[in-house]
Design a protein around this motif. Sequence first.
Motif, PDB file in Angstrom:
ATOM      1  N   ASN A   7      -8.154   7.194  -2.964  1.00 62.66           N
ATOM      2  CA  ASN A   7      -8.165   7.999  -4.191  1.00 62.66           C
ATOM      3  C   ASN A   7      -6.949   7.691  -5.060  1.00 62.66           C
ATOM      4  O   ASN A   7      -7.060   7.526  -6.285  1.00 62.66           O
ATOM      5  CB  ASN A   7      -8.172   9.491  -3.846  1.00 62.66           C
ATOM      6  N   SER A   8      -5.780   7.599  -4.414  1.00 60.33           N
ATOM      7  CA  SER A   8      -4.539   7.332  -5.151  1.00 60.33           C
ATOM      8  C   SER A   8      -4.556   5.967  -5.812  1.00 60.33           C
ATOM      9  O   SER A   8      -4.174   5.817  -6.982  1.00 60.33           O
ATOM     10  CB  SER A   8      -3.340   7.441  -4.198  1.00 60.33           C
ATOM     11  N   LEU A   9      -5.022   4.950  -5.073  1.00 58.66           N
ATOM     12  CA  LEU A   9      -5.077   3.604  -5.644  1.00 58.66           C
ATOM     13  C   LEU A   9      -6.085   3.541  -6.787  1.00 58.66           C
ATOM     14  O   LEU A   9      -5.856   2.876  -7.798  1.00 58.66           O
ATOM     15  CB  LEU A   9      -5.437   2.594  -4.554  1.00 58.66           C
ATOM     16  N   GLN A  12      -4.693   4.933  -9.924  1.00 64.80           N
ATOM     17  CA  GLN A  12      -3.747   3.996 -10.547  1.00 64.80           C
ATOM     18  C   GLN A  12      -4.441   2.718 -11.032  1.00 64.80           C
ATOM     19  O   GLN A  12      -3.790   1.847 -11.604  1.00 64.80           O
ATOM     20  CB  GLN A  12      -2.661   3.615  -9.539  1.00 64.80           C
ATOM     21  N   ARG A  13      -5.734   2.605 -10.762  1.00 71.52           N
ATOM     22  CA  ARG A  13      -6.504   1.392 -11.073  1.00 71.52           C
ATOM     23  C   ARG A  13      -5.903   0.162 -10.384  1.00 71.52           C
ATOM     24  O   ARG A  13      -5.878  -0.939 -10.950  1.00 71.52           O
ATOM     25  CB  ARG A  13      -6.608   1.178 -12.582  1.00 71.52           C
ATOM     26  N   HIS A 220     -13.082   6.790 -10.248  1.00 70.49           N
ATOM     27  CA  HIS A 220     -11.974   5.971  -9.743  1.00 70.49           C
ATOM     28  C   HIS A 220     -11.045   6.771  -8.846  1.00 70.49           C
ATOM     29  O   HIS A 220     -10.599   6.287  -7.795  1.00 70.49           O
ATOM     30  CB  HIS A 220     -11.181   5.368 -10.905  1.00 70.49           C
ATOM     31  N   GLU A 221     -10.733   7.999  -9.241  1.00 69.77           N
ATOM     32  CA  GLU A 221      -9.811   8.820  -8.457  1.00 69.77           C
ATOM     33  C   GLU A 221     -10.506   9.554  -7.311  1.00 69.77           C
ATOM     34  O   GLU A 221      -9.877  10.314  -6.586  1.00 69.77           O
ATOM     35  CB  GLU A 221      -9.108   9.826  -9.365  1.00 69.77           C
ATOM     36  N   ASP A 267     -11.711  -3.747  -8.046  1.00 66.51           N
ATOM     37  CA  ASP A 267     -10.929  -4.621  -8.920  1.00 66.51           C
ATOM     38  C   ASP A 267     -10.248  -3.880 -10.065  1.00 66.51           C
ATOM     39  O   ASP A 267      -9.701  -4.499 -10.978  1.00 66.51           O
ATOM     40  CB  ASP A 267     -11.795  -5.751  -9.467  1.00 66.51           C
ATOM     41  N   GLY A 268     -10.279  -2.546 -10.015  1.00 71.16           N
ATOM     42  CA  GLY A 268      -9.704  -1.756 -11.090  1.00 71.16           C
ATOM     43  C   GLY A 268     -10.730  -1.277 -12.093  1.00 71.16           C
ATOM     44  O   GLY A 268     -10.480  -0.330 -12.848  1.00 71.16           O
TER      45      GLY A 268
END
Length: 315
Positions: A7-9, A12-13, A220-221, A267-268
């Motif tokens: 979740n954290s990564l 941060q994308r 993402h999160e 990959d963000g």
Amino acid sequence: MSFDDLNSLGKQREPFLFICDFKAENLKIIRLVELDKYDIEYSIDENYNIKQYNNKIKKYPLEFVEYKKKFDYVQERIKSGDTYLLNLTAPTPIKTELSLKEIFQNANAHYKLRYEDKENKFVCFSPEKFIQIKDDYIHTYPMKGTIDASVINAEQKILDNKKEMAEHVMVVDLLRNDLSIVANDVHVKRFRYVNKIEAGDKKLLHVSSHISGSIGENWHERIGDILKSLLPAGSISGAPKKSTLEIIKEVENYERGYFSGVFGVYDGESLDSGVMIRFIEKINEGYIYKSGGGITLDSDVKSEYKELLDKVYLP
């Protein structure tokens, strides 16, 4: 590392590779900028070029009589109402002159991963997608139903097979419900289509479906939460999932480990992941190839045993 770290990564994308075992108890997370520090290789490629190489292996499978005992036990539990679909797997010792690195480099597969550290050494070359998240939509492609492509009218036979149809419907229903936990407007976009897979010295046909739903722009999160909610993958466990996992633990009598877990890359912007089937593990005594197939009330033990063996190959 934990699913919260994902979740954290994601928030941060930050691009990463993740590798998770079947039980979702051991999660490895490697930031892509640090990948060269590890003895890991991966490839996710839907348009790979077919390579020809010496992919012969010798198999030393579980005897049919032993497999039948396990099969019969699963059938008893199905009749008792404890499960209605269970993916029964077994380890097969094999011999090959290739190293894990050579197997990875030569194998023809959509999803490939080689992982080696002090505790685990394995390679997988999987045709099966787990989930893909792109443009705020989540997709999954359950694969259930396998037949030797050389069989006369193979595609029509696998699509007309009532047992295979029932098994596929069960998995589609399970994964549609799973996706509904994390997404909205979940629906089947394409039902029971056939892909051809290179399987060593033969070709196999696999039946898949496409299910998708809206995941929302804040996914993402929530990457870790999403994955945790969906694991273990329904296509290689069964339904209902909780009781089926207990039966798998009782009947298989070996540790799957990372086999039938999942790996993927973020990959963000998007996430793509595969189910770790077609799996070879290196142990002190040599190589172990882990494989299996779905069992329902209508399953035939000889056909299921043949499928178990047919899935032991280098593509």
